[in-house]
Design a protein around this motif. Structure first.
Motif, mmCIF file in Angstrom:
data_model
loop_
_atom_site.group_PDB
_atom_site.id
_atom_site.type_symbol
_atom_site.label_atom_id
_atom_site.label_comp_id
_atom_site.label_asym_id
_atom_site.label_seq_id
_atom_site.Cartn_x
_atom_site.Cartn_y
_atom_site.Cartn_z
ATOM 1 N N UNK A 52 0.809 -1.206 0.000
ATOM 2 C CA UNK A 52 0.000 0.000 0.000
ATOM 3 C C UNK A 52 0.842 1.255 0.000
ATOM 4 N N UNK A 53 2.080 1.172 0.523
ATOM 5 C CA UNK A 53 2.943 2.350 0.587
ATOM 6 C C UNK A 53 3.668 2.604 -0.714
ATOM 7 N N UNK A 62 -0.707 15.477 17.966
ATOM 8 C CA UNK A 62 -0.863 14.544 19.083
ATOM 9 C C UNK A 62 -0.661 13.117 18.612
ATOM 10 N N UNK A 63 -1.198 12.777 17.449
ATOM 11 C CA UNK A 63 -1.029 11.423 16.932
ATOM 12 C C UNK A 63 0.438 11.113 16.651
ATOM 13 N N UNK A 64 1.166 12.091 16.111
ATOM 14 C CA UNK A 64 2.591 11.887 15.846
ATOM 15 C C UNK A 64 3.354 11.643 17.147
ATOM 16 N N UNK A 65 3.024 12.407 18.182
ATOM 17 C CA UNK A 65 3.712 12.242 19.473
ATOM 18 C C UNK A 65 3.374 10.888 20.094
ATOM 19 N N UNK A 66 2.128 10.479 20.009
ATOM 20 C CA UNK A 66 1.728 9.178 20.540
ATOM 21 C C UNK A 66 2.443 8.046 19.799
ATOM 22 N N UNK A 67 2.504 8.157 18.496
ATOM 23 C CA UNK A 67 3.191 7.129 17.708
ATOM 24 C C UNK A 67 4.665 7.048 18.089
ATOM 25 N N UNK A 68 5.285 8.199 18.323
ATOM 26 C CA UNK A 68 6.716 8.231 18.650
ATOM 27 C C UNK A 68 7.008 7.519 19.958
ATOM 28 N N UNK A 69 6.036 7.479 20.871
ATOM 29 C CA UNK A 69 6.282 6.778 22.133
ATOM 30 C C UNK A 69 5.587 5.424 22.192
ATOM 31 N N UNK A 70 5.204 4.909 21.023
ATOM 32 C CA UNK A 70 4.784 3.518 20.936
ATOM 33 C C UNK A 70 3.318 3.240 21.137
ATOM 34 N N UNK A 71 2.491 4.272 21.157
ATOM 35 C CA UNK A 71 1.044 4.075 21.284
ATOM 36 C C UNK A 71 0.444 3.882 19.901
ATOM 37 N N UNK A 72 -0.344 2.825 19.736
ATOM 38 C CA UNK A 72 -1.002 2.573 18.462
ATOM 39 C C UNK A 72 -2.301 3.376 18.406
ATOM 40 N N UNK A 125 -9.383 -8.489 10.066
ATOM 41 C CA UNK A 125 -8.501 -8.519 8.890
ATOM 42 C C UNK A 125 -7.972 -7.125 8.569
ATOM 43 N N UNK A 126 -8.853 -6.119 8.547
ATOM 44 C CA UNK A 126 -8.411 -4.764 8.232
ATOM 45 C C UNK A 126 -7.372 -4.263 9.233
ATOM 46 N N UNK A 127 -7.633 -4.513 10.515
ATOM 47 C CA UNK A 127 -6.712 -4.024 11.545
ATOM 48 C C UNK A 127 -5.385 -4.770 11.494
ATOM 49 N N UNK A 128 -5.429 -6.076 11.322
ATOM 50 C CA UNK A 128 -4.185 -6.846 11.224
ATOM 51 C C UNK A 128 -3.359 -6.384 10.038
ATOM 52 N N UNK A 129 -3.986 -6.239 8.876
ATOM 53 C CA UNK A 129 -3.250 -5.804 7.686
ATOM 54 C C UNK A 129 -2.658 -4.417 7.889
ATOM 55 N N UNK A 130 -3.422 -3.511 8.485
ATOM 56 C CA UNK A 130 -2.935 -2.150 8.726
ATOM 57 C C UNK A 130 -1.729 -2.149 9.658
ATOM 58 N N UNK A 131 -1.821 -2.870 10.773
ATOM 59 C CA UNK A 131 -0.727 -2.864 11.745
ATOM 60 C C UNK A 131 0.501 -3.603 11.223
ATOM 61 N N UNK A 166 5.932 -3.177 9.101
ATOM 62 C CA UNK A 166 6.860 -3.588 8.037
ATOM 63 C C UNK A 166 7.527 -2.388 7.374
ATOM 64 N N UNK A 167 6.740 -1.331 7.111
ATOM 65 C CA UNK A 167 7.257 -0.196 6.367
ATOM 66 C C UNK A 167 7.612 0.993 7.239
ATOM 67 N N UNK A 168 7.545 0.828 8.551
ATOM 68 C CA UNK A 168 8.000 1.860 9.467
ATOM 69 C C UNK A 168 7.176 3.134 9.410
ATOM 70 N N UNK A 169 5.855 2.985 9.330
ATOM 71 C CA UNK A 169 4.998 4.152 9.256
ATOM 72 C C UNK A 169 3.902 4.052 10.306
#
Length: 421
Positions: free
Chosen positions: A5-6, A316-326, A366-372, A377-380
Motif C-alpha cells: 500500500x505504501x 498529538x497522533x505523531x507524538x503518541x506514535x513516537x512513544x509507541x502508542x497505536x 482482517x483490516x486491523x491486522x493488515x494495517x498494523x 513492516x514499512x515503518x509508518x
C-alpha cells in the motif's frame, strides 16, 4: 503480487469535494452543511450530525473520512459495492427546544440531494428514529432513498434492513451495537498484535452513546476490564471494573449514565479526567478534536481506538506514535456501522445478529491486522498504512465505475450486483 500500500503514490493534498452546500435557517439563522466528497455510481453515504459549533470544515473532513470508510470495505466478491463519501452537519445544540424544527427545515431544503445522491443516517447528536420521524412528517420516504435505484429488489432489501433494525441483542438493538463491535474488535486485534493479554487489559471509554456503549459492552464480554466511562456529566471510575451491562441498560437516549445505578466502589470525577486513568485501551467515542498536543501527554494507553470521528489531532497522533502508542484511525476503527447497513441492504448478510457479528469480526480483524502489519513492516503509522490501502481500493473502484464524481456510471454501470466490470 499485490503492491505494498505504501508503494502507491498518493497526492499530498486531498482533492476538492464534489459538492458542498451551506444552508441558513430562515427562522433561527442556524447554519447547516452537506458535503459530498465523491460519488460512486452517482451516490454517496454519510451521516448527519447536530452539535453547537459544527462548521463546514468539520463536515468536509468527515465527508473525506466517509470516502475512506467506504473504500476500505470494497470487496469485488460482495454484493455491496461501496458508495462515495458524504456528511451533513447542523450547527445547533440537539437539546435546544427548536432543534427538531431546525432539523425539519434543513431536511426539507436538501430533499433533492437525499432523493438522488446522498444517503444518510444518525450521527453525533441525532438518533435514526428522530430523522425517520421528521422525514415522514415531510412526506419523504427514507434517509437512504438515493440508493434504491442501485438495488435489484428494493422492496426486499428495505424489508431486510427494517427487520435488522428490529433485532435486539440482550436488551439493546443490533443497530446500536454493530459500530461498537467493530471498534472493540479493532482494539482487541491491536492488543493481540502487541502481545498483550485481553483479560489483563483495562479500558476507558469516553462517550456512552450507541458507539461508546457498544464498544464497552463488547470489550467487557471479551474479558477486558472497563475501569472508566465518561458521559456529558463527568467520569465514572472503578479500578476493579464497572458493571458495564447494568449501566448500558439504564442509560438515557443520548448516552447519559444513570448515577443511581452506581455500585459501591464506583466513584465520580471531573469530565476531562478520563485521559488520566491508567489503562491499556483508550476509546474516544464522543467528540472530535479532543486529543491535542497537551492532552496526549496525559495518556498512558498502549492502544487508542478512535470510535469518534477525528478525535486525535495530527501533532498529538505523531507524538503518541513516537512513544509507541497505536492510534487506530477513525476511518478504520469505526467503519463497521456503515458497512453493516450496506451488507444487510444488499444481502451479503441477513437480518441476523450472529451473521452480523461474524461478518464484522472477520472484516475488522482482517483490516486491523493488515494495517498494523504494514505499518510495522514499512515503518509508518497505522493511519498512513491504512491510507495506502484506501488509495489502492479507490483506484479499483474508479477503474470499475468511473472517477470521483462520475454520475454517468450511476444507472448504466452499477445497476446490477452481477456487473462483471
Amino acid at each position: 503480487m499485490t503492491a505494498s500500500p505504501l508503494s502507491i503514490p498518493r497526492p499530498t493534498t486531498a482533492p476538492p469535494p464534489h459538492l458542498q452546500v451551506t444552508w441558513t435557517d430562515p427562522v433561527t439563522g442556524r447554519r447547516g452543511y452537506v458535503v459530498i466528497d465523491r460519488l460512486v455510481r452517482g451516490v454517496s453515504s454519510g451521516g448527519l450530525r447536530m452539535r453547537e459549533g459544527c462548521t463546514l470544515d468539520e463536515v468536509r473532513g468527515l465527508a473525506a473520512g466517509m470516502t475512506r470508510k467506504e473504500a476500505l470495505h470494497y470487496d469485488p466478491a460482495n454484493r455491496y459495492i461501496p458508495l462515495g463519501g458524504a456528511k451533513g452537519g447542523i450547527d445547533c445544540d440537539p437539546h435546544d427546544p427548536q432543534a427538531r424544527a431546525v432539523l425539519g427545515r434543513f431536511l426539507d431544503a436538501v430533499r433533492s440531494l437525499l432523493k438522488h445522491h446522498w444517503t444518510t443516517g444518525e450521527d453525533l447528536g441525532l438518533r435514526q428514529d428522530t430523522i425517520d420521524e421528521v422525514l415522514a412528517e415531510l412526506g419523504m420516504d427514507s434517509s437512504i432513498a438515493a440508493i434504491y435505484p442501485l438495488l435489484d429488489d428494493a422492496a426486499g432489501a428495505r424489508q431486510r434492513l427494517a427487520d435488522a433494525f428490529a433485532v435486539e441483542v440482550d436488551g439493546v438493538l443490533l443497530a446500536d451495537l454493530v459500530g461498537g463491535l467493530g471498534v472493540a474488535e479493532s482494539a482487541l486485534t491491536a492488543l493481540d498484535h502487541l502481545g498483550l493479554s485481553r483479560t489483563s487489559a483495562r479500558a476507558v471509554v469516553q462517550g456512552f452513546g450507541s458507539m461508546g456503549g457498544a464498544t464497552a459492552r463488547h470489550l467487557a464480554r471479551e474479558g477486558v476490564t472497563v475501569v472508566g466511562l465518561a458521559d456529558a456529566r463527568g467520569v465514572i471510575v472503578n479500578p476493579a471494573g464497572l458493571d458495564v451491562e447494568r449501566l448500558l441498560l439504564t442509560r438515557d437516549g443520548l448516552g447519559g449514565i444513570d448515577r443511581s445505578q452506581l455500585r459501591p466502589g464506583d466513584t465520580e470525577a471531573d469530565g476531562d479526567t478520563w485521559l488520566d486513568i491508567d489503562c491499556e485501551v483508550l476509546v474516544p467515542a464522543a467528540v472530535s478534536y479532543c486529543i491535542g498536543a497537551s492532552e496526549q501527554e496525559r495518556i498512558k494507553a498502549r492502544v487508542i481506538a478512535e470510535a469518534a470521528n477525528m478525535p486525535t489531532l495530527p501533532d498529538a497522533e505523531a507524538a503518541l506514535h513516537a512513544r509507541g502508542t497505536l492510534v487506530l484511525p477513525d476511518f478504520v476503527a469505526n467503519s463497521a456501522t456503515n458497512a453493516w447497513w450496506w451488507w444487510t441492504l444488499f444481502g451479503d448478510i441477513g437480518a441476523d445478529a450472529d451473521q452480523a457479528h461474524r461478518k464484522i469480526r472477520e472484516a475488522m480483524g482482517r483490516l486491523t491486522t493488515d494495517m498494523l502489519t504494514d505499518a510495522e513492516t514499512y515503518g509508518t503509522t497505522p493511519r498512513e498504512a491504512a491510507l495506502g490501502v484506501v488509495a489502492r481500493k479507490l483506484g479499483d473502484i474508479e477503474a470499475r465505475f468511473g472517477g470521483p464524481g462520475a454520475p454517468a456510471a450511476v444507472r448504466s454501470a452499477g445497476g446490477s450486483h452481477d456487473d462483471p466490470r
